[in-house]
Structure formats: structure tokens, C-alpha cells
Design an enzyme around this catalytic site. Structure first.
Site, PDB file in Angstrom:
ATOM      1  N   CYS A 184       7.366   3.410   8.114  1.00 55.46           N
ATOM      2  CA  CYS A 184       6.444   3.830   6.913  1.00 55.46           C
ATOM      3  C   CYS A 184       7.397   3.806   5.968  1.00 55.46           C
ATOM      4  O   CYS A 184       8.333   4.813   5.991  1.00 55.46           O
ATOM      5  CB  CYS A 184       5.623   4.965   7.291  1.00 55.46           C
ATOM      6  SG  CYS A 184       4.280   4.927   6.092  1.00 55.46           S
ATOM      7  N   ASN A 202       0.789  -1.190  -0.070  1.00 60.77           N
ATOM      8  CA  ASN A 202       0.097  -0.008   0.051  1.00 60.77           C
ATOM      9  C   ASN A 202       0.885   1.278   0.132  1.00 60.77           C
ATOM     10  O   ASN A 202       2.012   1.233   0.354  1.00 60.77           O
ATOM     11  CB  ASN A 202      -0.953  -0.138   1.132  1.00 60.77           C
ATOM     12  CG  ASN A 202      -0.515   0.623   2.334  1.00 60.77           C
ATOM     13  OD1 ASN A 202      -0.426   1.870   2.377  1.00 60.77           O
ATOM     14  ND2 ASN A 202       0.037  -0.037   3.435  1.00 60.77           N
ATOM     15  N   CYS A 228      16.549 -33.274   2.348  1.00 61.84           N
ATOM     16  CA  CYS A 228      16.579 -31.841   2.448  1.00 61.84           C
ATOM     17  C   CYS A 228      15.157 -31.285   2.581  1.00 61.84           C
ATOM     18  O   CYS A 228      14.879 -30.033   2.923  1.00 61.84           O
ATOM     19  CB  CYS A 228      17.063 -31.372   1.023  1.00 61.84           C
ATOM     20  SG  CYS A 228      15.840 -31.841  -0.539  1.00 61.84           S
TER      21      CYS A 228
END
Lengths: 450, 436
Positions: B139, B77, B385
Site C-alpha cells: 500500500c 485511490n 517497427c
């Protein structure tokens, strides 16, 4: 409700126009983009995928589904057409529940396979709607190949030969190409003229000449073909219909299911197509189901399929049997016809004898059952009419009353190949006919190049 | 019944599930709905300084990536901090806290990196009677270009400085929210600790471009033909967040510092994992934005059920329990040997384990045995693995089975040693230390 819904005898117009339209609409409506994306996401992209192994034409199914999932439907269509140029029809008519979808690992995992057939239709429809042509003819080879029959085998063979640059002439006995795709499959599986649209789509490659109304043994001989062409492919299907072997079979109202379906497929107005109030279908295969279901959809009140063995022996798949049941068709087992009961030469009923397996052999028990019937359909199999092959050349060897071929489709005659329902050892599926036509074309190409 | 009440640096909540500072916590309407749904706490969307509020773009704010069936895996966003008036937010915060005294209500703050700016806003927040503040140093878009958010969080000295200002100017607990857009999350965590923070919260969102529009060659979300990197979150970032939480939990300099875990938490299980690595509370955003606030019911009930089943009475029995088991690679036991085992009853024969191993790993799974499609581990080749486990569509079909001490490892032809031994003492290690 239309007048005459319960009229005795064989009558047309039992239903209203709307009802005909509804009854004969697409059995499986096409997936839209969202539905296709959701379904495509279910594919696990298996290694050496069992669905591909189960497909007679060996379509790379995980790849074409991945291409749908990545919003590349045209790429997906090409993956399908590379193996099966009639992939659009096969998406509609293949018994996927006994082929790719039965093999799908999600069938094993959760009893719910990926809907491969409907995804295949999504991709092939997209390509045909866009008129996306993926194949071009190779440089002309100057070789000419004759194909007898414009059904799935002949069309698949023709397309592949044209791709390789050969000139192809298809001779088709009927007035239209398509074979059983056009004349033989239940209408609700391939509505809206799809069979002809598919023929047009594949013929667009060029180099294929179609001569309609030309029947082997009537209008030309095998000798003519071997003389005038470098190779011949026989894909004429099965022209004969097996007889019931029941007394009174010649009565009016006793009909071949195959012919009735062909008539229905060509009918411009279904309301003009007469159908009995009480219909009995004799047989246990796809044709029996197709005839019975369509009789119901045309307004027959009672439709009963009578099959001489048990449910487990029926050639019709479980899906098809369920479809018939859901349309109100009654399927009765262990009954064989013994006598057609007629009134003034018109069928009014049928007498059947119960059967049982004794020491592995089927025999009548002596007990009988009589069903009222205005119409009786014979759907106990078709046969190959070998007579048309003979006389003009060395004869083509048969095996079990059909044409004997090797794994590449070569017959006993030099330069003559065969495929589809007319050859021995097949399973009478559209998709198998396509595989045989395609593989014979490759064999012919190798022979002509050599 | 397990007691999942939380007391995090003195902030009490009926459960450890908080909504993170983000669009769902921007106003009273949403927060009221969240509390009604059962969320234990909310970090109110970040307030900025007094004055005309920031403005957001008016085109798309979010981008995403999806998994099969279009399940949202990652969201990004480019929305900024609250674009509503400061005093409107403060009034609503005060009212909501009054309405929901038992819930945690923390206020996220981001003002310019000047002491005066922090001194100005802190009393305004205190007046709302909110339970604490969270410093938005994370942010990654927009605000960072103005010297705030991640621009502060990426410089440990600034982090320490701002935390100290806040601690000196408010009685409220201070939670410092960290950005993952750095190379070593321990540095800003240590700085926050040094500045006196009461807790850290992490991770904030990650710089990201979710996709590129191939028609106009612009990144998504596209604003009039251009795009900017946004903050990435959602299930896809959970592994990154878990690691960063663990790094702080096991760093001797910050060990014991309370952590509020954030990053892709979608189910009770995700939450339990964050708790186990040292988080005292967890913060959720993308899952709520995808499915709505109701998901907290599943989280609460699932966590309680799991704790009951395992006999964990309180959150303290869970918090940090996995942290001691996070170690450096060099200390992993090289004498621990596992082999994959495929449960043939569960196998659906898709063959993905085979092709993954055959094409990309160790050629240790059959495809065909005696002419039949059959997938089985070839122990002579299996290095243990775990790739086959991860690509198998059926959970639990393939297991990694440890070999007992003394058992033969068919791959090496040697018996499994009964003792722990790691790289630091391994003969191939040029800087090995003598075994004690």
C-alpha cells in the site's frame, strides 16, 4: 385536431398551434455536451482527412473535432470560422451525407460516419451563445467594395473584406439580409431566427454597411457601382423561376415553390398560412423536397412529388428523400406535367405524362395520369436574370446563362467579381457560395493591395 | 471442457479468478455478492491491528484517467486499509467462509513491523478458518507514512523478516504482496522467498497523481484544496505488472515460486496472459469496480473457451508457458526481419499509419500513389517497427510479415540469414564474444 384538417381547396389553420410548433421544431436537435463528447471521440484524426477534402470550404474537421473532444468548443469554433464564417448555417443545411460525412472513413469502416454536421453546430452554437468574436478589422485601407446580395456568398465576401480593412457596402434587394438562408431553406432546418442571428454575429466585425431594399437594375446599375467603388462583388443568386411549360399554368393555386417557402419562412403565424388539401410538387431537387415536406407539416393531406426522371437522377440527396418519405410525402418518378386542370380558374388537378429514356433521351410515352390537386408547386429550378447586369456598362460575359468567372471569381469585367448561385459551374450549395465569396474577397484584396 | 479449478499453494478455488484486497472485499455484503456472481476467491481487504480502526478521508478517494468514450483506463485511490472494527471483520470472515467452503478466502494483513504485532493477529485470523493470509507490503499511501505497507515492501530485509515471523507463527499459507514502487522487483521477491513465503502476489498499486485541477491548481482527487499521491491501478498498469511477474518468474533465484498476478486484469485474455507468464491465480479489482462483479462470467467462460480451442486441459498446461520466452534484449535474434503489410481490403484510408511513419519514424508508408489516396509500405524504408500496426484503428489490417531465410531485405540490400544471431556476437558490439 384543428377544424378544417380535411377542408378541400387551399386553407389556413389546418392544425393546432401545438402541432405547428412540433412539426416545425429543429430537425436535428443540438447535441448536448455529453453527446458531443461521445461523438467527438469517434473521430480518428485522419491524416489529410477525406472529410476536409470533401468540404467546399476546406474546414479542418479533424482539428475542430479534437478541440471539442478536449473541451475547447470556442477554439473549435474558430477553426471552423477561419474557413467558413457561416459555419453555423452550414452545420444545419449542408447535405453532409454527400460531402464530409460521405467521405468519413468511419462510413467506409462501419457505415456510420462521425456526425460532423452536428458537431460543427455544437461548436459554432457555443461561440455564438458566448458572443465570442474571433476577428478584428485590419487597419482601414481606404478602399471601398460594393457587394450585390446579402446571401451566403455576399456575406462571406463582406466579412473577409472587412477583416482586411476594406469598407464594404452590401446592397440587398429584399427587406432583410440572409438570402436563401433567410428566405429559401426549410424552416425546420434553421428555426428560431438563426439566419438573422448569424448575420448579426458576422456583421459585428464592423466596416460592413447594409442597404436593404436596393435591387440591381431597379435602384442602381452596375455602372453606378463600378464608378463609385474600387471593386464590386456580384452575389445576387437566382431571381427567376423556371416555368413548367404545361398548359394552364396561370391558374390560381399554381405557385413557385421558392416563393412559397420564402413566404413560409417570413410567416409570423404558421396557422395563417394556407395550404392545399392535395398538393403536387413538380421537381426533383432540394427545393421540391423542402416545399413538399413543409406542405405536409402545414397539414396537407396528400403531398406528391412528381419528377420526370428516375430516383437515381434526383438532385435531392437520399437523406432528403427519406426525410420526405418519413413525413408522408409520396415521391413518384418518370412523370412530367402536361396540363393544369382548373375549375373556375382555380387548379383542381394536374395531368401528367409518363416518361422514359430512349437512347439516352427523355421523352413522353403518351400515357397519362391525372392527380387531384388544390395546389401545385413548381420546383424545377431557378434561373439567373441577366438583364439586370446590362445596359450601364460593358456587359458581363455569361456561360450557360450564368456569370462566367475564373477560379478566383473574377468576371470578364475589370474590378467585378462574382460568386454563389449566379455564377456558372456551381453546385448551388450554401457552403459552395461561402467558399466562392471568401475566395473572391481574397482575390479582391490582392487586387486592391497590388 | 477445460478444467479451470485452481490449487494455489494448497488453497483451492473453482476458478483462478480472485478479487484483490481492496474496497470490493471490505465486508461480508460485498464478498457474498462476489461469490454469488461466481468469483473463485477473495482476498479480504487488509486488516490492521486491534484497537481503534484507521480513518479515511471524507472527500473524494479516487481519481482516474480515461480513454475515448470515457472508458476508464486507470484508477487511483487514497483509501487506507479497512476502517471497520477488527472483530467485526473477523466474525464476517468466519461466517462467509462457512457459507462458501469451496471458495478461496484469504485475509490481507498489515500491522506494525514488530513481531509481537504479527504474533497477536495471526491466531485471530486462523480462528476464522480462512484459507491463507496475504501480507500487504504494498500500500503506497497513508500506511507507508506510518512505517507499514510499501515502507516495508521497499526494504527487502524487512520483507524477509516479517515473512519469517509469519511462517513461524501460523500454519496458514503466506502470500507476500509486493509493491511496484521500487527499481527491481526481484529484490523483495527474493527476500520473501528467503523468508519462506509460500507465494508472492503482485503488483500492488503504483504511486500516482492522475490529474491536476486547473482551476485551483491542486492534484486530483482533491481534499479541501490539497491532494496526495494515491495507488494507481486498472488497465493502464497491466504492462508494468506483466513485466514484474515475468521478472520474478524467470529469475533463477525465485523461479517456481507461486505467483498470484495482479494489475489491470479486465478480460479473460488479460488473465490468460498473466497465467502464461507464471501466475497461478489472478486478482482483479478495478474491472469489478468499473463494471460490477458480473464480469467474472465472461472471464470464466472466455478462459475455458480459449483453453478448449487450444487443447489446454488444465491451468497447469498454461501457467508459466510464456515465461521461457521472456529474455534479455541482447539475446533477441537480429536476423529476424519483418516488414509491415497493409491489407488494402481492410484499409479504411484514415492515413494514421502514414503520418505516424512519416513524422515520427522511417518514411516507409505512402500517402498517394498515382494521384490516389493509397497507403502502402515502402519495403526499402520499413524497419519493421510495428508502429503502424499500433496506430491503425482496424485490428488485423496491418500485419508484420517475417521475411523467409534467404529473402532479400530491400532496406539493407542483404539476404535474410537463416541462422539465429544476437547482439552478443554482433561485429558492432565492442564487447562481443566469439561465436561458438
Amino acid at each position: 385536431m384543428a377544424d378544417g384538417l380535411y377542408a378541400d381547396g387551399i386553407a389556413a389553420g389546418r392544425l393546432s398551434g401545438e402541432e405547428y410548433e412540433k412539426n416545425f421544431a429543429d430537425l436535428h436537435p443540438p447535441l448536448d455536451r455529453h453527446e458531443a463528447a461521445v461523438e467527438a471521440d469517434r473521430c480518428y484524426f485522419c491524416f489529410d482527412a477525406p472529410c476536409t477534402t470533401a468540404c467546399p470550404t476546406s474546414i479542418d474537421i479533424p482539428m475542430f473535432i479534437r478541440q471539442i473532444a478536449t473541451d475547447n468548443p470556442l477554439g473549435s469554433a474558430r477553426t471552423i470560422f477561419d474557413q467558413n464564417i457561416l459555419g453555423g448555417m452550414c452545420a444545419r443545411v449542408c447535405p453532409t451525407e454527400t460531402l464530409c460525412e460521405e467521405a468519413c472513413v468511419r462510413e467506409e469502416a462501419e457505415g456510420k460516419p462521425v456526425q460532423i454536421g452536428r458537431l460543427q453546430r455544437y461548436a459554432t452554437d457555443a461561440a455564438m451563445e458566448a458572443d465570442a468574436q474571433f476577428y478584428e478589422r485590419a487597419a482601414p485601407t481606404g478602399k471601398s467594395v460594393a457587394i450585390v446580395g446579402a446571401g451566403p456568398a455576399g456575406l462571406a465576401c463582406a466579412h473577409r473584406l472587412a477583416m482586411h480593412g476594406h469598407d464594404v457596402t452590401i446592397l440587398e434587394a429584399r427587406p432583410k439580409p440572409g438570402g436563401l438562408n433567410e428566405f429559401g431553406i426549410a424552416a425546420y432546418k434553421t428555426p428560431n431566427g438563426f439566419a438573422q442571428a448569424e448575420v448579426d454575429y458576422l456583421m459585428a466585425i464592423g466596416g460592413i454597411r447594409l442597404e436593404e431594399g436596393k435591387a440591381l437594375g431597379r435602384d442602381f446599375s452596375l455602372g453606378d457601382l463600378t464608378r463609385d467603388h474600387d471593386a464590386v462583388f456580384l452575389g445576387m443568386g437566382l431571381a427567376g423561376v423556371n416555368a413548367l411549360g404545361a398548359e394552364g399554368e396561370a391558374a390560381d393555386g399554381v405557385e413557385s415553390a421558392v416563393d412559397y417557402i420564402a413566404h413560409l419562412r417570413q410567416a409570423r403565424d404558421l396557422a395563417s398560412l394556407p395550404v392545399g388539401r392535395r398538393v403536387v410538387v413538380i421537381g426533383g431537387g432540394m427545393t421540391a423536397i423542402d416545399a413538399a415536406v413543409q406542405a405536409r407539416l402545414l397539414g396537407a393531406e396528400e403531398v406528391t412529388i412528381c419528377y420526370r426522371r428516375g430516383q437515381e437522377h434526383m438532385n435531392a440527396s437520399a437523406f432528403e428523400q427519406d426525410l420526405a418519405a418519413s413525413k408522408g410525402v409520396t415521391i413518384r418518378h418518370w412523370l412530367q406535367p402536361t396540363r393544369i386542370i382548373a375549375d373556375n380558374g382555380r387548379v383542381s388537378g394536374i395531368e401528367l405524362e409518363y416518361t422514359a429514356l430512349k437512347d439516352g433521351r427523355l421523352s413522353g410515352t403518351g400515357e397519362t395520369l391525372t392527380l387531384r390537386a388544390d395546389q401545385v408547386f413548381k420546383a424545377i429550378g431557378q434561373s439567373f436574370e441577366a438583364g439586370v447586369l446590362n445596359g450601364s456598362t460593358a456587359s458581363v460575359e455569361l456561360e450557360g446563362r450564368r456569370i462566367k468567372t475564373d477560379a478566383e471569381g473574377r468576371t470578364s469585367m475589370p474590378n467585378v467579381w462574382a460568386g454563389g448561385d449566379c455564377i456558372a459551374g456551381g453546385d448551388d450549395l450554401t457552403v459552395s457560395a461561402v467558399a466562392q465569396g471568401r475566395d473572391a474577397a481574397e482575390s479582391i484584396h490582392r487586387a486592391l493591395a497590388g | 471442457m477445460a478444467d479451470i479449478r485452481s490449487n494455489f499453494v494448497g488453497i483451492k478455488s473453482p476458478n483462478p479468478f480472485w478479487l484483490a484486497s481492496a474496497p470490493p472485499t471490505d465486508k461480508a455484503y460485498n464478498v457474498e455478492r462476489a461469490f454469488k456472481a461466481g468469483w473463485g476467491g477473495v482476498v479480504w481487504k487488509t486488516l490492521g491491528e486491534e484497537g481503534p480502526p484507521v480513518v479515511n478521508v471524507n472527500g473524494p478517494r479516487y481519481g482516474a484517467i480515461w480513454g475515448a468514450d470515457r472508458r476508464l483506463l486507470g484508477l487511483n485511490n487514497i483509501e487506507l486499509i479497512t476502517d471497520r472494527d477488527l472483530y467485526l471483520n473477523l466474525r464476517e470472515i468466519k461466517q462467509v467462509k462457512k457459507n462458501w467452503p469451496d471458495r478461496a478466502l484469504i485475509v490481507s494483513l498489515m500491522v506494525p513491523c514488530e513481531e509481537q504485532a504479527w504474533k497477536a493477529i495471526l491466531p485471530l485470523v486462523e480462528e476464522t478458518e480462512a484459507d491463507g493470509i496475504e501480507l500487504n507490503f504494498g500500500c503506497p499511501h497513508g500506511m507507508s507514512e506510518r512505517g507499514m505497507g510499501a515502507a516495508v515492501g521497499q526494504v527487502p530485509e524487512y520483507v524477509e523478516m516479517v515473512v519469517r515471523w509469519c511462517k513461524q507463527n501460523t500454519r496458514m499459507p503466506v502470500i507476500t504482496k509486493l509493491t511496484p514502487n521500487i527499481t527491481d522487483v526481484r529484490q523483495p521477491a527474493r527476500a520473501a522467498h528467503a523468508g519462506g513465503t509460500d507465494a508472492v502476489s503482485l503488483i500492488n498499486t503504483i504511486n500516482s497523481i492522475t490529474s491536476v485541477n486547473l482551476d485551483n491548481f491542486a492534484p486530483e482527487p482533491t481534499i479541501d484544496g490539497k491532494g496526495s499521491h494515491g495507488g494507481y491501478c486498472g488497465p493502464a498498469v497491466k504492462p508494468i505488472a506483466l513485466n514484474m511477474v515475468a521478472e520474478i518468474a524467470r529469475d533463477p533465484q525465485t523461479a517456481g515460486l507461486p505467483i498470484s498476478g495482479i494489475g489491470g486484469i479486465t478480460t479473460w485474455r488479460d488473465a490468460a496472459e498473466f497465467l502464461a507468464l507464471g501466475s497461478g491465480t489472478v486478482q482483479v479489482c478495478t474491472a469489478a469496480m468499473t463494471y460490477g462483479f458480473k464480469i467474472v462470467e465472461e472471464m470464466i467462460e472466455g478462459l475455458e473457451n480459449w483453453m478448449d480451442a487450444k487443447g489446454h486441459a488444465t491451468l497447469d498446461d498454461v501457467i508459466g508457458r510464456a515465461a521461457p520466452n521472456v529474455t534479455d534484449w541482447q539475446y533477441l535474434n537480429l536476423n529476424y526481419v519483418t516488414k509491415a503489410r497493409i491489407d488494402q481490403d481492410q484499409c479504411i484510408k484514415c492515413g494514421r499509419c502514414h503520418i505516424a511513419c512519416e513524422d515520427t519514424s522511417h518514411q516507409a508508408i505512402t500517402a498517394m500513389v498515382d494521384g490516389k489516396r493509397h497507403f502502402e509500405v515502402i519495403e526499402e524504408e520499413c524497419v519493421g517497427c510495428n508502429l503502424c500496426v499500433n496506430v491503425c484503428p482496424v485490428e488485423g489490417c496491418i500485419d508484420m510479415v517475417p521475411l523467409a531465410a534467404g529473402a532479400l531485405d530491400k532496406r539493407t540490400g542483404e539476404k535474410v540469414e537463416p541462422v539465429y544471431a544476437n547482439w552478443t556476437t554482433h561485429p558492432n558490439n565492442p564487447s562481443k564474444v566469439a561465436a561458438e
